[in-house]
Structures are given as C-alpha cells and as structure tokens.
Design a protein around this motif. Structure first.
Motif, PDB file in Angstrom:
ATOM      1  N   SER A  33     -25.646 -13.431 -27.332  1.00  0.00           N
ATOM      2  CA  SER A  33     -25.781 -12.853 -28.672  1.00  0.00           C
ATOM      3  C   SER A  33     -24.512 -12.134 -29.131  1.00  0.00           C
ATOM      4  N   ASN A  34     -23.403 -12.397 -28.475  1.00  0.00           N
ATOM      5  CA  ASN A  34     -22.148 -11.750 -28.854  1.00  0.00           C
ATOM      6  C   ASN A  34     -21.033 -12.781 -28.742  1.00  0.00           C
ATOM      7  N   TRP A  78     -30.977 -13.038 -39.709  1.00  0.00           N
ATOM      8  CA  TRP A  78     -29.912 -12.365 -38.963  1.00  0.00           C
ATOM      9  C   TRP A  78     -28.565 -12.448 -39.657  1.00  0.00           C
TER      10      TRP A  78
ATOM     11  N   HIS B 330     -36.161  -6.045 -36.142  1.00  0.00           N
ATOM     12  CA  HIS B 330     -35.432  -6.018 -34.865  1.00  0.00           C
ATOM     13  C   HIS B 330     -35.922  -4.886 -33.974  1.00  0.00           C
ATOM     14  N   HIS B 341     -24.364  -5.373 -25.831  1.00  0.00           N
ATOM     15  CA  HIS B 341     -25.725  -5.617 -25.324  1.00  0.00           C
ATOM     16  C   HIS B 341     -25.529  -5.803 -23.835  1.00  0.00           C
ATOM     17  N   GLU B 344     -26.434  -8.826 -21.063  1.00  0.00           N
ATOM     18  CA  GLU B 344     -27.283  -9.897 -21.615  1.00  0.00           C
ATOM     19  C   GLU B 344     -26.827 -11.277 -21.170  1.00  0.00           C
ATOM     20  N   CYS B 366     -37.518  -9.416 -30.687  1.00  0.00           N
ATOM     21  CA  CYS B 366     -36.106  -9.032 -30.737  1.00  0.00           C
ATOM     22  C   CYS B 366     -35.842  -7.720 -30.009  1.00  0.00           C
ATOM     23  N   ARG B 368     -34.622  -5.785 -27.130  1.00  0.00           N
ATOM     24  CA  ARG B 368     -33.731  -6.198 -26.050  1.00  0.00           C
ATOM     25  C   ARG B 368     -33.911  -5.391 -24.778  1.00  0.00           C
TER      26      ARG B 368
END
Lengths: 453, 453
Positions: A33-34, A78, B330, B341, B344, B366, B368
């Motif tokens: 997600s990055n 998003w 989210h 994050h 992840e 969503c 996390r």
C-alpha cells in the motif's frame, strides 16, 4: 495533441505491418500500500503521452489501443475516479480497453508476430513475455531490433512538440541552478542548495531527470551523496536537471566557487574547461561527427593542461597515449530527450549510428554518442577536468606516465578536485541553439553574478 | 551504534539456531546508467543500518555477515570509493564479505536451512530464490513464518534508538506541515505548498515516507495528484510524512482552510473529527485493544453526524448497519516505524495479533491494526469524515439507507469534501506520548495560528 498521431505515423511508416506492443510498467512497491513515485516508460510517453501504471500500448493495422486496468469503486474512494475513458481516448488519441482483454487481442493477431522492447519494470517485463509467449530476456530478435531502430530514428530527430518540452525542461533547469547558486554560502550545507533547487521544480509540478549531484567532491563524476558543510575556497559542482511535468529532461552542470571568487588554480582550470565548451559548441552543426567534437575537447583540454605544466609533449602524442583521459575520463556529452541519456535503455543503438561501435579505450569507452549530427537532435556538451585520487595515485600509472605527466605540478592543482561545465544544445540547420540559456558562460560572468547574491 | 547488536540478540533469542538471510534490494533502473533513488529494505535497516544496493545480511551461528559488491576502480572514479570495509564493519557491527562468496556460504550451511523474507525488488527476490534453491513466490514456509513473527515482535516494540529516530521524523514532519501551512494563499498552487514542505525535508537530508497527499479533493483518501489553484473557501487536506535521514517515518494529516477561517459547515465537521481524535488518544494505553479505539472513533463520528442531521437513528444501530462507514471508510490508524504502514510487506502478521484477522466488513476491512496495545508501540490516530461522490451517489446505497441517512442534509455538507486529522503516538506505560507535537489541536487553534501567517 496532434503530436502523438504524427509520431506514430512516422514510426509505422518504417515498420509496415509489424504489430507493436509497448509496456508502461507498474509502480515500484515499498509495500503493497505504499508505492514509490511512478514514471512511465519513455517510449510510451513519446507515442501516447503519460499513461497510468500498468498500461500497455499497441499499434497494429492502423489501430492504436491502450489497455488499462479499469478504476474500481474502491480505487475511486481511495484515489479518485481519474479521467473518464472517453477523455483519455481523446487525450492519447487511441481507443481504450480493459487490460483483461489484452491477451485475447495478442493471441488473435498471433503472439509470435509482435515486436516489442524490454521494459525496466520486471513485473511488466514478465507480463509482456508471458503475453508474447517468450522466455524472459528474449528481447532482441529481428522484429524487436527493427522496432528499436525505427523508434530511435523517430526520437532522435525532435519534432516541434518535443523541442518545446525540452526548452521548458531546460528553462526550469536553469531556474533551479540560479536558485541553487543564490543559496550557496560558506557554513551552509550542500542540502540547503539541493532544497533551493528542488523548490523550483516542486513549484512547477516537475521533478528531477536523474539523481542530483551537488558536491564539493567534484572529482567524483557522479558523486551520489549530497550533504556537507560548504567551505570558502571550495568549488561546488552541481550536475542537476529537471524533468518537466510532461516527462522531458534537462541537464546542466555548473561548478560554483563557494566564496563567489575562484582561486588562481581553480580559475586556470575553469578557463580551460569553458574554452573547450565554447569551441565544441562552435563546431555543432548538421554533418559534424560527434566523435570529432569529443576529440576537439580532448585537444583543448590537453593543450590547457600543457599550459599549466601538468602535461608535457605534443597534443597529438598525449592524446594518442590517453594521458588526457586521466583528467577527462568521460565523454563530451550524450543525447537528451525524454531521458537524460536518451534511449540508453536500448543500449548503444541510439548513441552509435550503424557501422560505429563504442571504443574500449580508456576515456573513449565512456563516450555515449557517436553519430553524424542532424538537425533536430538534442545533446549535451559537457567538458570537465578532474583530479581523481584513484587514478593519480596509482603507482603503475605514475611510473608509466612519468615522462609526460608532471606529478609535482599535479599536486599544485589537486585541490581544485573537479570542474565540469554542461549545457544542452539543439542542432539547427545552421549550427545549434542552447536550450539552457541565461547562465554565466565563463568564470568572469560567474564571479559577477555571484557578487550580486 | 549498540542498537544493532541488541536488536539481533532479541531476534535470535526467538529463533535459536535458525540461519537468517535478508536482502536489501538493488536500485530500480530508469535505464542502465540512470537509477531512481535507492531505499533499502526496512528489516535490513532495522538490524544493521542503511546498507548499499545489492547488500545481503546473514545471521548464523552467532555470526553477522554483510555481503556486498566491492567497489571497483571504475566505480570509485564515477561515485567515489565509499567507506572502507573496516569502517563499514564497525558501523554495522558485522563482518564484510564480497557478494561473489555468498552462494558458497549459503551452500555450506545448507541452502534449505535458511529462513528469509520476501523482498520488494524483483531482482533481489530472484537472486535470493536462486541462492536458496527455491522457486519464486516460495516465501512463507514454516521457517520464514517463524522469522517474520520474531522480527515483528522485535520491531513492534520500539527501543530507545528507534523512538529517538521516530521523534526526529515526527519533528521534521511537524516542521514541514508548519512550512506548508505558511505557504497557503488563495491564488497559489498546491504545488507551492508541496515545495515549501519538501524544502524542509531536503534541507535536513530527509525525504518523504510516502507520496505526499496535498489536495483540495480531501474526499479522495489518497489523492495521488498534487496541483491546482488554492481557492478561498476550500479546505486543503495535507497527509504528509518525513522519512528522516536514518530511514524512519513520520505521518501527519492536517486539513487547513485556505482562507485561514473555516466556514460554518467545515467547522462543524472539523469539530467532530478532532473530538474523535482526542477521545481516541485519551484511550491509548497498554492493554487497550486497538479495534476498540477504532469503534470509539466510529461512535463519536456517528454521533456527530447525527447532531448535523445527516444520520438518523441510534449510534449502535447506525454502526451495526455500517452507515457511518460511508463517511468514515478507513481505519483509525496503523503501526509506524521504518515504514509508514510499518511491516505491511509481511501482510497482516504485524497489524493483527494471533487469533485475530481482518474483517471483510465495509469500513473495518481497511483497519490496518488490531492488537492489544503494548508499551513501545508507535501508531497513528487519524479519524476523518468524507463526502465521497462514488458512495453518496450510488442509487442502491441511497435507497437502502434512505431511512437513516438524510440525503438532503448530506447536500448541505458535501462541499466540505473531506477532513482528516492525524498524529503519531508512542504507547507509554501510563498512556501515550505524541511524537508529532507543536501543531494546532483544534479548529480554534488552527484559525489563531493561520491568522499569524
């Protein structure tokens, strides 16, 4: 933007009915997600503009298609819905299709019939090879070679649209260099200069065309690290180029004296480098061989080093022995376009015209371009002189060249470290046009400009 | 830096004699002589510091090795000689070896005995799989799982060194946000704000921990595009974090009124969001379940939307029906560390403690993070409220929720678009410490601060 259709017409005219597929690449992930900033493949930008990650471009049978992953509702929540496909179709002058239908199209034409080019993104490269039923690293057959050569022929000669973009990238690069110069002060950090330069680009929605070189260690040709306290008496070498919002590159090198004034030794070396630059630029016009421009630079730099007493002998003999290359180990420049070393993803196909190959000789082995110049080409002229410890302190070099290099004189100038001077030039019918104008052209102009900081 | 040895000791204590190999990854190429900025793998940075591209780290039998490509003379001419291996060995508390000898070492221990983790760089991933005689995508066997869990256990609970780095990244992020706020003026561009923020990071030799979100389209949770003329009356949502020079992340969201004053509707929504933030922060302490923090945010946001007349019913019933999630789709936050994050790349192993799994429910899918909080964890708290066209204009949602969502009232607030408020918190013995202090905590403080621009 009528440019895409015209560029594709020029490409296809060389390829007759060869079907073409090009990948734009996906983003590089930091984690799922990055993602790192995305930059599409230059060939795709050239032929269709900036497309999203994961896009593929096909040219076949007079039809131009873009295959894309459709935006889901979740994507839209998003990152927004993006432009509608009808807007995109208009913008890129192509029909849009979901990526899931690409394999069917490829197969319908015949997987083995397509020409393509390797793509830097490994995920896209894998995807492409699977589509075309090829093993990885299989690029480079006769079809691919024809495509590469045809695309080089197109991109080599800039059209009015790309010249406009290169001018804009050049001006932005100039503006950034001027902002960087104004930020130079003893006691500040190289990072302060970087910050001032990046501010210009960020405000314009632009980025860099390569990792910035901003260093007091100018003897490192591509010093990767920025950061260190600026010191009076030192030179700050800045090799920095903008990539404008449309994806086109600029590339400029300045070497500024932190104090605003050169020392005697710095000035002596700087004058040789700028003399080489101006003499090379005076040669630029259609028909001139770029290798000859490089060799002219070598002559002037060699003669200059002789004047300083560093080299001894005759210019031709010193060049014959590669003695100059210890102080000028790189080439006089390279092609410029969507990439700063334009089309080097294709190896030397772009840089070396048919029948020419890169020399293995020290110095010449780093010459990235050897073509007869043609109107519409854009290239850099970037002579430099360097005092590189790894070369100058090599015992074997010292003894082999003791007759023609005055090692004591070298010590006098070693503190100069490295000087490079680089501008971007468009080859015109009668000569060349500097695409990065408005910067000082010699040491006196630099000192005058820096006095106004 | 005594931290590396201690971190490795903590890791190895959980793994007994399992040999470990981790790849740092290579640079992504634009073309063979133009690379994008390099950022090593976080697991490697955690255990040994920032290593060059192409490095591999091994832990086996009490021995820590770093395998590296040695610097050739040609490399030194182009990019400098780098630090000597003896300096690097000292810095990274490991012995250094040429990469060419890695395969021998792997084989001597037994290729099948090693535990490893997948790496984002496909070249390094391929290299690793070949070394370990595995097929690609083979990560995730029992050994790898043990390594992943042990590393999560280490990185989850920050030591004093990493807390120091996270404070530094937090402060830098704060400074950047303040510089961005000062650059906000109607008529300027979002890019001007980006430029002001990046200047702070560039001066510090820092970069961003993720692609900046600087947008008047705050209803797009991760709007990827920066650029647009700032307009009085609009809100500018800025979700932006520094990555400090050592590689550690900050992550802050502010939503600033371009005019320096909120409209009545903006203020009403903003107050709900900051109330949720402060109530969530008040809950933070060891032992609290993060899901409960998320649900508390959901309650406050729901109650706030009821006060505005947007939602009708009871808080619990509305949450039961996921009605709040159309406006808060989210999660309330995530782990923070070397990555924004954090961890992840390992999927939900870090975010979800054993026995818990991510819900598939809209809104909760969503989230996390769902762990019981422990001292030393660092996480974000980031409530938000959004008016997202793709959800609010969906005919099916509109009819299904017509009894509890007042669609006319929604129209009153749609122009607010999106508001998020985010800070980073370290869980302490007695509660939490904000790692991003010095920013306004509510609408009144924002207006007071912006009045001083």
């Amino acid at each position: 933007m009528a440019c895409y259709a015209e560029r594709r017409r020029r490409l296809i005219a060389q390829l007759s009915d060869l079907p073409v597929i090009l990948a734009n690449g996906w983003e590089r992930l930091r984690n799922p997600s990055n993602t790192f900033n995305f930059r599409g493949e230059s060939h795709v930008i050239y032929l269709a503009g900036q497309l999203p990650p994961g896009a593929f471009l096909t040219l076949h049978n007079g039809e131009v298609r873009i295959y894309l992953e459709p935006v889901s509702v979740e994507d839209a929540v998003w990152s927004g819905p993006g432009e509608s496909w009808s807007v995109l179709a208009n913008l890129h002058e192509a029909s849009l299709h979901p990526l899931s239908e690409l394999s069917e199209y490829i197969a319908a034409v015949g997987a083995e019939k397509w020409a393509s080019l390797p793509v830097q993104d490994p995920r896209a490269q894998n995807y492409l090879c699977q589509l075309l039923k090829r093993t990885p690293d299989c690029h480079g057959d006769e079809r691919d070679r024809r495509l590469a050569e045809a695309l080089v022929e197109c991109r080599l000669i800039n059209d009015n649209f790309s010249i406009g973009e290169l001018r804009s990238a050049g001006y932005l690069s100039v503006e950034a260099h001027l902002a960087g110069m104004r930020a130079i002060r003893a006691g500040k950090d190289e990072c302060d200069v970087l910050a001032a330069m990046m501010r210009v680009l960020n405000r314009a929605g632009a980025s860099v065309s390569f990792a910035p070189i901003i260093t007091m260690s100018g003897e490192r040709l591509h010093q990767p690290h920025v950061g260190g306290t600026l010191q009076d008496g030192a030179l700050l070498l800045i090799d920095f180029g903008a990539e404008n919002a449309a994806g086109w590159a600029g590339d400029i090198t300045n070497t500024w004296p932190v104090a605003g004034k050169f020392t005697r030794e710095q000035r002596a070396v700087f004058d040789i480098v700028t003399k080489a630059y101006h003499e090379c630029v005076a040669m630029l016009k259609p028909g001139v061989r770029y290798l000859d421009v490089h060799m002219r630079a070598a002559e002037i730099l060699t003669a200059g080093l002789m004047d300083l007493g560093i080299l001894r002998g005759t210019v031709s003999e010193l060049i014959e022995r590669d003695a100059h290359a210890f102080f000028f180990p790189h080439g006089i420049g390279h092609l410029m376009g969507l990439d700063v070393h334009d089309m080097e993803d294709l190896g030397d196909i772009a840089g070396y015209q048919k029948g020419r190959a890169r020399s293995k000789r020290f110095g010449l082995n780093c010459l990235r371009l050897d073509r007869d110049l043609r109107e519409g080409m854009v290239l850099t002229i970037e002579p430099g002189l360097y005092f590189i410890p790894e070369l100058l302190d090599d015992p074997q070099i010292r003894s082999s060249y003791s007759d023609c290099i005055d090692w004591e004189k070298v010590e006098l100038y070693r503190g100069v470290r490295g000087i490079r001077f680089e501008r971007d030039h468009l080859i015109t019918a009668g000569g060349s046009e500097c695409l990065t104008p408005g910067l000082p052209a010699d040491a006196a102009e630099i000192e005058a400009l820096m006095a106004q900081r």
